[in-house]
Design a protein around this motif. Sequence first.
Motif, PDB file in Angstrom:
ATOM      1  N   ARG A 196     -14.589 -18.265  -9.751  1.00 14.54           N
ATOM      2  CA  ARG A 196     -13.880 -19.181  -8.885  1.00 14.54           C
ATOM      3  C   ARG A 196     -12.414 -18.545  -8.838  1.00 14.54           C
ATOM      4  O   ARG A 196     -12.017 -18.063 -10.102  1.00 14.54           O
ATOM      5  CB  ARG A 196     -13.766 -20.700  -9.502  1.00 14.54           C
ATOM      6  N   LYS A 197     -11.874 -18.467  -7.783  1.00 11.75           N
ATOM      7  CA  LYS A 197     -10.560 -17.870  -7.589  1.00 11.75           C
ATOM      8  C   LYS A 197      -9.624 -19.032  -7.357  1.00 11.75           C
ATOM      9  O   LYS A 197      -9.775 -19.654  -6.410  1.00 11.75           O
ATOM     10  CB  LYS A 197     -10.296 -16.722  -6.810  1.00 11.75           C
ATOM     11  N   PHE A 198      -8.466 -19.350  -7.999  1.00  8.32           N
ATOM     12  CA  PHE A 198      -7.788 -20.461  -7.814  1.00  8.32           C
ATOM     13  C   PHE A 198      -6.410 -19.993  -7.033  1.00  8.32           C
ATOM     14  O   PHE A 198      -5.827 -18.970  -7.578  1.00  8.32           O
ATOM     15  CB  PHE A 198      -7.233 -21.101  -8.938  1.00  8.32           C
ATOM     16  N   THR A 199      -6.028 -20.819  -5.880  1.00 16.59           N
ATOM     17  CA  THR A 199      -4.655 -20.380  -5.360  1.00 16.59           C
ATOM     18  C   THR A 199      -3.708 -20.926  -6.398  1.00 16.59           C
ATOM     19  O   THR A 199      -3.751 -21.722  -7.310  1.00 16.59           O
ATOM     20  CB  THR A 199      -4.583 -21.204  -4.210  1.00 16.59           C
ATOM     21  N   ALA A 200      -2.290 -20.445  -6.118  1.00 15.85           N
ATOM     22  CA  ALA A 200      -1.076 -20.751  -6.717  1.00 15.85           C
ATOM     23  C   ALA A 200      -1.142 -22.276  -6.810  1.00 15.85           C
ATOM     24  O   ALA A 200      -0.648 -23.245  -7.879  1.00 15.85           O
ATOM     25  CB  ALA A 200      -0.056 -20.266  -6.280  1.00 15.85           C
ATOM     26  N   GLU A 201      -1.223 -22.917  -5.468  1.00 18.06           N
ATOM     27  CA  GLU A 201      -1.163 -24.450  -5.405  1.00 18.06           C
ATOM     28  C   GLU A 201      -2.280 -25.032  -6.117  1.00 18.06           C
ATOM     29  O   GLU A 201      -1.946 -26.006  -7.007  1.00 18.06           O
ATOM     30  CB  GLU A 201      -1.508 -24.767  -3.826  1.00 18.06           C
ATOM     31  N   GLU A 202      -3.401 -24.420  -6.323  1.00 14.68           N
ATOM     32  CA  GLU A 202      -4.555 -25.113  -7.061  1.00 14.68           C
ATOM     33  C   GLU A 202      -4.233 -24.999  -8.516  1.00 14.68           C
ATOM     34  O   GLU A 202      -4.496 -25.880  -9.133  1.00 14.68           O
ATOM     35  CB  GLU A 202      -5.900 -24.433  -6.810  1.00 14.68           C
ATOM     36  N   GLN A 203      -3.726 -23.855  -9.027  1.00 12.61           N
ATOM     37  CA  GLN A 203      -3.475 -23.855 -10.364  1.00 12.61           C
ATOM     38  C   GLN A 203      -2.232 -24.885 -10.839  1.00 12.61           C
ATOM     39  O   GLN A 203      -2.416 -25.328 -12.038  1.00 12.61           O
ATOM     40  CB  GLN A 203      -2.601 -22.366 -10.595  1.00 12.61           C
ATOM     41  N   THR A 204      -1.465 -25.291  -9.961  1.00 11.48           N
ATOM     42  CA  THR A 204      -0.522 -26.484 -10.285  1.00 11.48           C
ATOM     43  C   THR A 204      -0.999 -27.691 -10.154  1.00 11.48           C
ATOM     44  O   THR A 204      -0.596 -28.568 -11.191  1.00 11.48           O
ATOM     45  CB  THR A 204       0.574 -26.379  -9.000  1.00 11.48           C
ATOM     46  N   THR A 205      -1.758 -27.896  -9.090  1.00  7.74           N
ATOM     47  CA  THR A 205      -2.036 -29.249  -9.110  1.00  7.74           C
ATOM     48  C   THR A 205      -3.360 -29.534 -10.059  1.00  7.74           C
ATOM     49  O   THR A 205      -3.558 -30.606 -10.854  1.00  7.74           O
ATOM     50  CB  THR A 205      -2.871 -29.814  -7.468  1.00  7.74           C
ATOM     51  N   LEU A 206      -4.418 -28.617 -10.221  1.00 12.00           N
ATOM     52  CA  LEU A 206      -5.797 -29.091 -11.063  1.00 12.00           C
ATOM     53  C   LEU A 206      -5.209 -28.815 -12.510  1.00 12.00           C
ATOM     54  O   LEU A 206      -6.265 -29.463 -13.332  1.00 12.00           O
ATOM     55  CB  LEU A 206      -6.782 -27.684 -10.639  1.00 12.00           C
ATOM     56  N   PHE A 207      -4.387 -28.117 -12.836  1.00 12.79           N
ATOM     57  CA  PHE A 207      -3.881 -27.988 -14.358  1.00 12.79           C
ATOM     58  C   PHE A 207      -2.730 -28.919 -14.614  1.00 12.79           C
ATOM     59  O   PHE A 207      -2.100 -28.336 -15.573  1.00 12.79           O
ATOM     60  CB  PHE A 207      -4.166 -26.414 -14.414  1.00 12.79           C
TER      61      PHE A 207
END
Length: 221
Positions: A196-207
Amino acid sequence: MTGSIGQAGATDPLPVAAAPVAAALTLDQLLGRFAGMSGLQAAFREEKRMALLAAPLVNEGTIYFVPNGKKSRLARHTAKPARSVVVIDGSALRMADDAGREEISLDKSPAVRLFVDSFVRIFAGDGEALATMYAMELKSEGQRWTLKLKPKLAPLDKLIERVEIAGEGVVIATMRVVEIGGDEAVTTFSAVDPQRKFTAEEQTTLFSLPPKPAAPPPAGR
């Protein structure tokens, strides 16, 4: 004479080559595959089985993992039976649910730190750190494997009897944590994406923890 030769050729089966047997995974190979993951996402179903309860407690949701050495991040989003989020980021563990929010400094909580580090180090394939914390035993048959971890360090060795993880290739299927008193938590994983590769936005929202709910307006308004 000619007929006998033809008869033998018609009835004798041709030799069939044996199918190659997949080589068993070694511990270094398995951890190396974990270390090579770009990220991880998986659905989970956790059953907590306790002697005092007639039926297990069940939680369902999704986990996310981003490897980054000592700054690796792990997030657990529980959807059922109640929503909650747990984020492990560096030296802090942060939680949020309907009851409120809490942050635990892992540097000040050795037992929690060891337990949390266990999962982060497993997903990160950090063999050196795991060997410090656990006695490890791997059993494998081809690409299928079971890894058994027995704590060596206090205070975790007084709380956890063993951790058993099973899977195939780089995909984890189950994780079983057995406590000293006999209670256990069995987690089954599905829809596992080990790259799984996370976008910068996903790294902010999911974590991150979800936003705090808005305060209710004062009475009478």
